[in-house]
Enzyme design. Sequence first.
Site, mmCIF file in Angstrom:
data_model
loop_
_atom_site.group_PDB
_atom_site.id
_atom_site.type_symbol
_atom_site.label_atom_id
_atom_site.label_comp_id
_atom_site.label_asym_id
_atom_site.label_seq_id
_atom_site.Cartn_x
_atom_site.Cartn_y
_atom_site.Cartn_z
ATOM 1 N N TYR A 62 0.810 -1.223 0.000
ATOM 2 C CA TYR A 62 0.000 0.000 0.000
ATOM 3 C C TYR A 62 0.845 1.277 0.000
ATOM 4 C CZ TYR A 62 -4.002 -2.958 1.415
ATOM 5 O OH TYR A 62 -4.979 -3.911 1.504
ATOM 6 N N GLU A 155 -7.662 -13.817 1.316
ATOM 7 C CA GLU A 155 -8.109 -14.328 0.011
ATOM 8 C C GLU A 155 -7.555 -15.722 -0.289
ATOM 9 O OE1 GLU A 155 -10.352 -13.267 -1.963
ATOM 10 O OE2 GLU A 155 -10.665 -11.142 -1.516
ATOM 11 N N LYS A 284 -11.109 11.007 4.246
ATOM 12 C CA LYS A 284 -11.763 12.194 4.818
ATOM 13 C C LYS A 284 -12.321 11.919 6.212
ATOM 14 C CE LYS A 284 -13.055 14.010 0.276
ATOM 15 N NZ LYS A 284 -12.044 15.061 0.266
ATOM 16 N N ILE A 285 -12.134 12.892 7.104
ATOM 17 C CA ILE A 285 -12.590 12.753 8.485
ATOM 18 C C ILE A 285 -14.104 12.586 8.553
ATOM 19 C CG2 ILE A 285 -12.800 13.964 10.701
ATOM 20 C CD1 ILE A 285 -9.991 15.140 10.155
ATOM 21 N N LYS A 286 -14.846 13.306 7.711
ATOM 22 C CA LYS A 286 -16.315 13.220 7.803
ATOM 23 C C LYS A 286 -16.804 11.805 7.490
ATOM 24 C CE LYS A 286 -17.512 14.904 3.137
ATOM 25 N NZ LYS A 286 -18.363 15.849 2.393
ATOM 26 N N TYR A 287 -16.145 11.120 6.563
ATOM 27 C CA TYR A 287 -16.554 9.748 6.247
ATOM 28 C C TYR A 287 -16.073 8.774 7.319
ATOM 29 C CZ TYR A 287 -17.801 11.664 1.693
ATOM 30 O OH TYR A 287 -18.370 12.420 0.687
ATOM 31 N N GLU A 289 -15.929 9.494 10.491
ATOM 32 C CA GLU A 289 -16.904 9.650 11.581
ATOM 33 C C GLU A 289 -18.217 8.950 11.242
ATOM 34 O OE1 GLU A 289 -16.855 13.893 11.964
ATOM 35 O OE2 GLU A 289 -15.153 13.871 13.373
#
Length: 336
Positions: A62, A155, A284-287, A289
């Site tokens: 990653y 997997e 994103k922080i909003k997602y 939360e």
Amino acid sequence: MPLPTRKIGQSLVSEIGFGSMGIARLGPSGFYGVVESDDERFKVLDAAHAAGCTFWDSAHLYGDSEELIGKWLKRTGKRNDIFLATKFGITPQGVRGDPDFVKEQCATSLERLGVDCIDLFYQHRVDPKTPIEITVGAMAELVKEGKVKYLGLSECSAKALRRAHAVHPIAALQIEYSPFVLDIEDPKIALLETARELGVTIVAYSPLGRGLLTGQYKSPDDFEPNDFRRTIPKFSADNFPKILDVVAQLKKIGEKHNATPGQVTLAWILAQGPEFIVIPGTKKIKYLEENVGAASIKLTEEEVAAVRKLAEESEIPGDRNARMGAMLIDSPELPQ
């Protein structure tokens, strides 16, 4: 505020973890398009920690994910708060599970993360050339050396899981699972059945259908130009009407709980049994939360059944990954 916990091995971890693939930088951007600065990404990790989302998942593959987490741990001194998982084995030339490579990748991950022990070390994909007993034997040596606490697979086939578990206990199986992807439930695959029999925790990656179950995307045109989701057959333009219909029905179920389609999805996966943990990722922080908020959503038995019916009847064609050949595969037999 701590989140409800579930078990991996003998450790309690947050039932909603944080998948770090999306936040990682890979070359000039990331897997899902543009990636923010380190400072902005640290804020997302700060928010995950503050929300009690302390089971973090990374991988050697990653991009700079391991380095980013390592910098955050050094910056905050909060190593003991985080249950740290990472994965090894995928190279540009294919999958490797030979003992020397297992040790080499563990050493690299320890250095990148800046830690002396990894809580959960997964083989990212099964090596089609190396018997899994040999790979897991090498992983078990890392446990003896104190470099790794628990072992995991990702997997793999049910047979490979059983063979691996006979060498050393496998604490977790990381697998794609969502209303879009119920492969592990297929009796022919028998992976969920085998994991339950062996006491292996299911760590569901892409639990939000790589973001499509949130309703945020209305067509493939909403993906950034270099977003790898453009390569996934299941997310073709022809399939989007069906995808959006699933989202609309999840939204309807969520209305009674003041919950989003994504929260309903995560709550549904957690309702499948105490052995399920989810690791949604976000930039994103909003997602973040919103995802963490799913822990407080308790669906009724009727709602759980309604989502299952929706999942089983949606029939969205196409592979869930452009590289399906490496998924759910077995390992060569150990020579007699």
